[in-house]
Write an enzyme that holds these catalytic residues in place. Sequence first.
Site, short mmCIF file in Angstrom:
data_model
loop_
_atom_site.label_atom_id
_atom_site.label_comp_id
_atom_site.label_asym_id
_atom_site.label_seq_id
_atom_site.Cartn_x
_atom_site.Cartn_y
_atom_site.Cartn_z
CB CYS A 129 -0.95 -0.01 1.19
SG CYS A 129 -0.17 -0.45 2.76
CG HIS A 243 -0.98 4.16 4.48
ND1 HIS A 243 -1.69 3.86 5.63
CD2 HIS A 243 -0.45 2.98 4.05
CE1 HIS A 243 -1.58 2.56 5.88
NE2 HIS A 243 -0.84 2.00 4.94
#
Length: 336
Positions: A129, A243
């Site tokens: 990710c 994130h």
Amino acid sequence: MSDKVVAILGATGAVGQQMLTCLEERDFPVKRLVPLASARSAGKTMSFRGEDVTILEATPESFEGVDIVLGAADDATAKALLPEAVKRGAVCVDNSHAFRLEDDVPLVVPEINAADVSWHNGIISNPNCATIIGLVPLWPLHQVAGLKRIIASTYQAASGAGNPGLAELEREMAALAAGEPVGETAPFAYQLAANLIPQIGGFKEEDYTSEEVKMGNEGRKIMHLPELRVNCTCVRVPIMRSHSESITAEFERPITADEARAALEKAPGVKVVDDPAALRYPMPLETSDQDLVFVGRIRRDTSAPDGVNALTFFCCGDQIRKGAATNAVQIAELLV
């Protein structure tokens, strides 16, 4: 496009559930959905396009007649079952780390190296990710000026640890709000609420963690830049699902902040949010539950020696969506 029989391996996890949503949102040509999970989930149902679909136990035989498998399971499950799916004629898009660095497995971010899908042998890997969220904005800058070196610090949400991570952060925050002790903190090594943890993954050579090593190894493979130098520090922060990354990039050729903004404005998968005077910059709250990587704080690296071309920027993206599920569904779209 002909309709496909699509299986989701690990359908009950955070990424698996998001894959289901992405298939619906993107109107993927699904003839039949096959949700697969552990034996304890078998027999339960999931809703897909307004209908209840029964979850099946993931076994080699459950891949019979399946065209595409979206993998959202752990490494061990992926290694055990996805080759069985390939034997039965399926093409697998896998979100685990199990196959990412194997020479005969493409590692794909569609905005960067979609053509690599063409040489798959039944398995295509979805990158980590943090790698995806950092590389989507780095790639258009590379095309302008040629990447040489990356220094990245990541601020990774609880969602990176799946549903257990999300549930644990919620539990800890509720405990703190009630003035109660937090107690055990699994799956995190320490309390995450009102804290941050500068470790994701186990420690490897020279005390870099596995998560930090991934960004370098995966970035070199995806961008076809075997000499790219990467230094990364990965930090778990008390954010639910988006994130963030602070990245300094060194280039072969000169590139100004304005040139970088112009390239990023045109880049697929990117939204430039960069107006310091108006206090506009990427933040996790604004990037959660959507698929674009927001980029801002674009500026010259004032620490770079004379003659070195370097920029610094900040980016955010939804870890469960673009960082995992959406990227996998985008790869599946390339297959059909």
